[in-house]
Design a protein around this motif. Structure first.
Motif, PDB file in Angstrom:
ATOM      1  N   LEU A   1      10.918  31.077   3.940  1.00 63.07           N
ATOM      2  CA  LEU A   1      11.926  30.014   3.986  1.00 63.07           C
ATOM      3  C   LEU A   1      12.618  29.974   5.335  1.00 63.07           C
ATOM      4  CD1 LEU A   1      13.580  30.124   0.497  1.00 63.07           C
ATOM      5  CD2 LEU A   1      12.180  28.358   1.499  1.00 63.07           C
TER       6      LEU A   1
ATOM      7  N   LEU B   1      16.339  33.659   8.173  1.00 62.38           N
ATOM      8  CA  LEU B   1      16.409  32.504   7.275  1.00 62.38           C
ATOM      9  C   LEU B   1      16.438  31.251   8.129  1.00 62.38           C
ATOM     10  CD1 LEU B   1      19.017  33.610   4.629  1.00 62.38           C
ATOM     11  CD2 LEU B   1      16.636  33.159   4.265  1.00 62.38           C
ATOM     12  N   GLN B   2      15.284  30.522   8.193  1.00 65.61           N
ATOM     13  CA  GLN B   2      15.195  29.416   9.120  1.00 65.61           C
ATOM     14  C   GLN B   2      15.430  28.068   8.473  1.00 65.61           C
ATOM     15  OE1 GLN B   2      14.624  29.050  12.354  1.00 65.61           O
ATOM     16  NE2 GLN B   2      14.801  31.215  12.711  1.00 65.61           N
ATOM     17  N   HIS B   3      15.043  27.900   7.211  1.00 68.70           N
ATOM     18  CA  HIS B   3      15.141  26.598   6.570  1.00 68.70           C
ATOM     19  C   HIS B   3      16.611  26.192   6.504  1.00 68.70           C
ATOM     20  CE1 HIS B   3      14.462  23.395   3.653  1.00 68.70           C
ATOM     21  NE2 HIS B   3      13.169  23.569   3.804  1.00 68.70           N
ATOM     22  N   PRO B   4      16.981  24.980   6.972  1.00 69.77           N
ATOM     23  CA  PRO B   4      18.393  24.580   7.005  1.00 69.77           C
ATOM     24  C   PRO B   4      19.046  24.633   5.624  1.00 69.77           C
ATOM     25  CG  PRO B   4      16.941  22.742   7.556  1.00 69.77           C
ATOM     26  CD  PRO B   4      16.110  23.961   7.558  1.00 69.77           C
ATOM     27  N   HIS B   5      18.281  24.355   4.559  1.00 71.04           N
ATOM     28  CA  HIS B   5      18.902  24.366   3.233  1.00 71.04           C
ATOM     29  C   HIS B   5      19.246  25.780   2.788  1.00 71.04           C
ATOM     30  CE1 HIS B   5      19.869  22.981  -0.780  1.00 71.04           C
ATOM     31  NE2 HIS B   5      19.054  23.891  -1.288  1.00 71.04           N
ATOM     32  N   SER B   6      18.464  26.778   3.238  1.00 73.96           N
ATOM     33  CA  SER B   6      18.742  28.142   2.793  1.00 73.96           C
ATOM     34  C   SER B   6      20.034  28.661   3.406  1.00 73.96           C
ATOM     35  CB  SER B   6      17.592  29.074   3.144  1.00 73.96           C
ATOM     36  OG  SER B   6      17.481  29.184   4.537  1.00 73.96           O
TER      37      SER B   6
ATOM     38  N   LEU C   1       3.151  30.208   6.600  1.00 70.71           N
ATOM     39  CA  LEU C   1       4.507  29.988   7.105  1.00 70.71           C
ATOM     40  C   LEU C   1       5.152  31.309   7.474  1.00 70.71           C
ATOM     41  CD1 LEU C   1       5.659  27.317   4.520  1.00 70.71           C
ATOM     42  CD2 LEU C   1       5.233  26.938   6.920  1.00 70.71           C
TER      43      LEU C   1
ATOM     44  N   LYS D   1       6.384  32.472  11.199  1.00 74.44           N
ATOM     45  CA  LYS D   1       7.769  32.881  11.426  1.00 74.44           C
ATOM     46  C   LYS D   1       7.837  34.284  12.019  1.00 74.44           C
ATOM     47  CE  LYS D   1      10.855  33.308   7.990  1.00 74.44           C
ATOM     48  NZ  LYS D   1      12.101  33.178   7.236  1.00 74.44           N
TER      49      LYS D   1
ATOM     50  N   GLU E   1      24.426  25.902  -1.431  1.00 74.93           N
ATOM     51  CA  GLU E   1      23.515  25.570  -2.535  1.00 74.93           C
ATOM     52  C   GLU E   1      22.223  26.367  -2.423  1.00 74.93           C
ATOM     53  OE1 GLU E   1      24.917  21.420  -4.123  1.00 74.93           O
ATOM     54  OE2 GLU E   1      22.784  21.887  -3.906  1.00 74.93           O
ATOM     55  N   GLY E   2      21.756  26.492  -1.182  1.00 68.10           N
ATOM     56  CA  GLY E   2      20.528  27.244  -0.973  1.00 68.10           C
ATOM     57  C   GLY E   2      20.693  28.691  -1.378  1.00 68.10           C
TER      58      GLY E   2
ATOM     59  N   ALA F   1      16.039  21.197  -2.364  1.00 67.74           N
ATOM     60  CA  ALA F   1      15.813  20.702  -1.011  1.00 67.74           C
ATOM     61  C   ALA F   1      14.716  21.464  -0.297  1.00 67.74           C
ATOM     62  CB  ALA F   1      17.106  20.800  -0.202  1.00 67.74           C
ATOM     63  N   PHE F   2      14.207  22.544  -0.922  1.00 64.41           N
ATOM     64  CA  PHE F   2      13.114  23.267  -0.286  1.00 64.41           C
ATOM     65  C   PHE F   2      11.787  22.539  -0.439  1.00 64.41           C
ATOM     66  CE2 PHE F   2      15.553  26.628   1.033  1.00 64.41           C
ATOM     67  CZ  PHE F   2      16.187  27.324   0.020  1.00 64.41           C
TER      68      PHE F   2
ATOM     69  N   LYS G   1      17.891  15.639  -5.142  1.00 61.42           N
ATOM     70  CA  LYS G   1      19.257  15.470  -5.653  1.00 61.42           C
ATOM     71  C   LYS G   1      20.020  14.419  -4.871  1.00 61.42           C
ATOM     72  CE  LYS G   1      19.895  20.068  -7.439  1.00 61.42           C
ATOM     73  NZ  LYS G   1      20.106  21.394  -6.928  1.00 61.42           N
TER      74      LYS G   1
ATOM     75  N   CYS H   1      11.733  29.086  15.987  1.00 62.34           N
ATOM     76  CA  CYS H   1      11.403  30.059  14.942  1.00 62.34           C
ATOM     77  C   CYS H   1      11.169  29.428  13.586  1.00 62.34           C
ATOM     78  CB  CYS H   1      12.528  31.092  14.802  1.00 62.34           C
ATOM     79  SG  CYS H   1      12.637  32.160  16.222  1.00 62.34           S
ATOM     80  N   ASN H   2      11.611  28.206  13.379  1.00 61.40           N
ATOM     81  CA  ASN H   2      11.505  27.597  12.052  1.00 61.40           C
ATOM     82  C   ASN H   2      10.062  27.188  11.774  1.00 61.40           C
ATOM     83  OD1 ASN H   2      11.758  26.116   9.736  1.00 61.40           O
ATOM     84  ND2 ASN H   2      13.560  24.971  10.422  1.00 61.40           N
ATOM     85  N   PRO H   3       9.382  27.798  10.784  1.00 67.19           N
ATOM     86  CA  PRO H   3       7.965  27.474  10.580  1.00 67.19           C
ATOM     87  C   PRO H   3       7.747  26.030  10.149  1.00 67.19           C
ATOM     88  CG  PRO H   3       8.763  28.866   8.810  1.00 67.19           C
ATOM     89  CD  PRO H   3       9.854  28.791   9.817  1.00 67.19           C
ATOM     90  N   TYR H   4       8.768  25.420   9.501  1.00 66.51           N
ATOM     91  CA  TYR H   4       8.598  24.034   9.053  1.00 66.51           C
ATOM     92  C   TYR H   4       8.562  23.071  10.234  1.00 66.51           C
ATOM     93  CZ  TYR H   4       9.366  25.941   4.457  1.00 66.51           C
ATOM     94  OH  TYR H   4       9.235  26.674   3.315  1.00 66.51           O
TER      95      TYR H   4
ATOM     96  N   GLU I   1      20.463  28.951  -4.990  1.00 66.57           N
ATOM     97  CA  GLU I   1      19.061  28.862  -5.410  1.00 66.57           C
ATOM     98  C   GLU I   1      18.343  30.174  -5.222  1.00 66.57           C
ATOM     99  OE1 GLU I   1      17.772  24.373  -4.226  1.00 66.57           O
ATOM    100  OE2 GLU I   1      16.213  25.853  -4.676  1.00 66.57           O
TER     101      GLU I   1
END
Lengths: 358, 228
Positions: A358, A326-331, B101, B105, A335-336, B71-72, B35, B125-128, A339
Motif C-alpha cells: 500500500l 506507507l505510500q498510498h495517499p489513502h493509507s 507493487l 516499492k 479512514e485508511g 479508496a484503495f 464512497k 516511491c509510490n508504486p501506484y 481500514e
C-alpha cells in the motif's frame, strides 16, 4: 513518544523497562551480522535491507522474558521459557530481542533458528557413523556449526574439550583441545558433523556452570525456535520409504532441553507455520508440543504473545510513516488507518504484509 | 408511459452481442462503489442533478465482486489483474500484482534511504504512481490497421481509442514479461523491472511503442486509404 532512542545503542537492551513498551530500538549492524546471520524471520531481513537499519519494537512479552533473565539464579538448573501465541503475533521477534539482550551481556549463544528445518525437506539422510540405528543430516549440521562459529568466536579459543572423541580410525580430537578445532573438524568432515554437534553441546553443558569466577565463567543461552518439532513426527523417509527411528541432531537437542546442567537459560518459541502434521488452529503449548513434548518440557515458564494493542499499533503505523513505507495517499488518512486496523486485526505479520503493497 | 417503461425493463437480450456477457439492457447504469459517490445536493450543477435523479429511478447493474468501496480500489490495477489472469485464477493474479507493487516499492525505498538528502525528492516511491506513469509511457498514440485495396493489403496509420491504447500497453507489458525474460525469474520480479524501466522511458515495451510510431510515420502516404 512513539519513537527511537537517540542515545548510545549498545547497552540499550539492559535499560528497557515497561515505560519503553511500544517504542522502537535499533539493532546495531555489527550485532546483526554476528548474532543473526540466519536467525531473523525472512520478512524482517527484507525490511532491514530496505530501510537500511534493523528496528525492533519493545513489547511486553520480551520485557517479561528479559526481567526473568535478570533475576534468575544461575547456580541452579536452567529455567525453560516457552513463548506461545497465535500465528504472526511476534514470537520469533520477541525471542530474538531476548537473545540480543543475552548477547550484549556476553553470554554464549546456542541458537537453532528453526527446528522444523531439521525435521523436513532434508536432502541427505545418512546412516550415522557412530550408532547403527541413528540417522545423520550432514548439510544441516555443518551449516549450523558454521553459524555457531560466527556468533561465538571469542569463546572458541577459551573453552577446551574434556574427553577424547574418536571420529574415524585415523581422526580423533584429543582431550584439552580448544573448541574451535572441534568445530573445524565438523565443518571440514561432513560425515561426522552431526556427531560433532552432539559433542559440542555436551561440552557446553558440562562447562557452563563449572568455573564460577575468572576467565572460564560464561552463561549459556539455548534458544530454539519451533520447539514442537523436537517431539513431533518427521516427514523424512529412508531410502526404502520407511520412517527413521532416531535422528542424531534431534536426539542431541532433546538432551539439551533437559535441565540437568546449570548456569544458563533455555528460551524457546513454539511455531505452527513450519510444523508438520499439525492443524493451523493449534497454538497452545499442550496442542503443539503433544503429550511427550509437554512431559519433557514441564516445568516451564509460559509467556504468551498476542496481537498489538492500540498504543503498539500507533507506534508501528508511525514508524512506517517515518520510514516512508506507507505510500498510498489513502493509507495516510484517518479512514485508511481504520481500514488497516479492520483488515489486519492488529496482527503484526498481516499488518506488515498489507502495508507492503500500500 | 408505465407500459413502455415496463417493456424496456423486461429481460431483453440483444440479437447481436457486441461484447461478451453484455446481456444487460442498455438502459441499466454502471455501478459506482466508491464512497465519494454521495455528494450533497448544493454542490451539484443542474446536469449532475439530473444524473442523480436518473440514478434514483433507473436500475443499476450488479457490481463485480472484485470492486470494493474503499479508496484503495484502483480500476486500472483491477483491469491489469484481469488481463494477467489465467484460467480464472484471480487469486494468483492478484497475488502477483501485490508482490509486484511491493517489489517496486522496496527497490525505490531502498534507493531513497541510501541516497543523500539532496536527491531524495526526485525518487518516486509510490508504486501506484510508478505503475500509472509507466503505463502512460507505454501507450501508443497512433496504431496501424490492415486495409485491403486493389488486391494488396496495406498497413494504414489509424487513430486509436483510449480503451484500445490502454489495452495495447497492458498486453505488451504482459507478453514482454512472459516471453522475453529469463525462465527462472518470478513474474513479479520481471514485471517490476519492466515497469521501473518504462517509468524512465527505457526498456523493451517503450521500444516497441516507438517502433510502432516509426512504422506509422513511414506509412504516412497510405493514410488516405482510411475511410472511417
Amino acid at each position: 513518544m512513539h519513537f527511537l532512542f537517540n542515545f548510545d545503542n549498545t547497552h540499550l537492551s539492559t535499560y528497557h523497562s515497561e515505560g519503553h513498551s511500544g517504542q522502537y530500538y535499533t539493532l546495531p549492524p555489527t550485532h546483526i551480522q554476528k548474532l543473526f546471520p540466519y536467525g531473523l524471520p525472512p520478512r524482517f531481513q527484507l525490511q532491514i535491507k530496505t530501510f537500511n537499519e534493523g528496528c525492533v519494537m519493545v513489547r511486553p512479552p520480551a520485557l517479561e522474558l528479559i526481567s526473568y533473565l535478570k533475576r534468575a539464579d544461575y547456580s541452579k538448573p536452567p529455567l525453560r521459557y516457552v513463548l506461545y501465541g497465535d500465528i504472526g503475533t511476534g514470537k520469533t521477534m520477541s525471542l530474538c530481542h531476548a537473545l540480543h539482550y543475552c548477547y550484549s551481556q556476553g553470554w554464549l549463544i546456542v541458537h537453532v533458528p528453526d527446528a522444523h528445518l531439521w525435521v523436513k525437506n532434508c536432502k541427505e539422510l545418512l546412516p550415522s557413523s557412530s550408532r547403527p540405528s541413528r540417522f545423520d543430516q550432514p548439510i544441516q549440521a555443518s551449516q549450523w556449526l558454521k553459524n555457531f562459529k560466527i556468533t561465538n568466536e571469542r569463546f572458541l579459543s577459551k573453552l577446551k574439550t574434556t574427553q577424547r572423541y574418536v571420529w574415524t580410525k585415523r581422526e580423533s580430537t584429543e582431550k584439552g583441545q580448544p573448541l574451535g578445532e572441534l568445530i573445524d573438524q565438523g565443518v571440514n568432515r561432513m560425515k561426522s558433523s552431526s556427531d560433532v554437534v552432539g559433542a559440542v553441546l555436551r561440552e557446553l553443558r558440562l562447562q557452563a556452570g563449572g568455573a564460577t569466577e575468572g576467565e572460564g565463567a560464561f552463561k549459556l543461552a539455548v534458544a530454539v525456535d519451533g520447539v514442537n518439532a523436537l517431539w513431533g513426527k518427521t516427514s523424512l523417509k529412508k531410502e526404502d520409504r520407511t520412517m527413521p527411528e532416531e535422528l542424531t541432531l534431534i536426539h542431541n537437542l532433546r538432551k539439551m532441553m533437559k535441565n540437568n546442567w546449570s548456569g544458563g537459560a533455555i528460551l524457546t518459541a513454539l511455531s505452527q507455520t513450519g510444523s508438520v502434521f499439525k492443524p493451523r488452529s493449534a497454538y497452545l503449548p499442550s496442542e503443539l508440543l503433544g503429550e511427550e513434548g509437554f512431559d519433557n518440557m514441564e516445568p516451564f515458564v509460559p509467556v504468551s504473545v498476542s496481537n498489538y494493542n492500540e498504543k503498539e499499533f500507533e507506534s508501528c503505523y508511525l514508524y512506517y510513516l517515518d520510514r516512508n513505507w506507507l505510500q498510498h495517499p489513502h493509507s495516510r488518512s484517518e479512514e485508511g488507518k481504520k481500514e488497516l486496523i479492520f483488515l489486519s486485526n492488529k496482527n503484526p505479520s498481516i499488518l506488515e504484509r498489507l502495508c507492503a503493497f500500500l | 408511459m408505465a407500459a413502455s417503461v415496463r417493456h424496456l425493463l423486461k429481460p431483453w437480450t440483444p440479437s447481436l452481442c457486441l461484447m461478451r456477457w453484455s446481456r444487460y439492457n442498455p438502459y441499466y447504469l454502471d455501478p459506482d462503489p466508491s464512497k465519494d459517490a454521495r455528494v450533497p445536493e448544493s454542490e451539484l450543477s443542474p446536469e449532475e442533478k439530473e444524473l442523480q435523479e436518473l440514478k434514483t429511478v433507473s436500475p443499476i447493474k450488479a457490481a463485480l465482486s472484485s470492486d470494493t468501496s474503499s479508496a484503495f480500489n484502483d480500476p486500472l490495477i483491477s483491469k491489469f489483474i484481469n488481463m494477467m489472469m489465467h484460467d480464472g485464477n484471480k487469486i494468483l493474479a492478484r497475488g502477483i500484482m501485490t508482490q509486484t507493487l511491493e517489489t517496486i516499492k522496496r527497490k525505490q525505498v531502498e534507493k531513497y534511504h541510501k541516497s543523500p538528502a539532496a536527491k531524495r525528492e526526485e525518487i518516486e516511491c509510490n508504486p501506484y504512481t510508478v505503475f500509472h506513469q509507466a503505463l502512460e509511457n507505454c501507450k501508443p498514440i497512433i496504431g496501424l490497421a490492415s486495409v485491403q485495396k486493389g488486391g494488396k493489403s496495406y498497413q494504414v496509420p489509424v487513430p486509436l481509442t483510449d480503451n484500445r491504447r490502454r489495452f495495447l500497453a497492458m498486453k505488451w507489458l504482459i507478453t514482454e514479461c512472459r516471453d522475453n525474460k529469463h525462465r527462472r525469474t518470478h513474474m513479479y520480479e520481471k514485471l517490476s523491472q519492466e515497469l521501473l524501466a518504462a517509468f524512465t522511458n527505457e526498456g523493451n515495451v517503450v521500444k516497441r511503442k516507438h517502433d510502432l510510431h516509426k512504422m506509422a510515420e513511414a506509412n504516412r502516404a497510405y493514410a488516405h486509404y482510411r475511410w472511417w
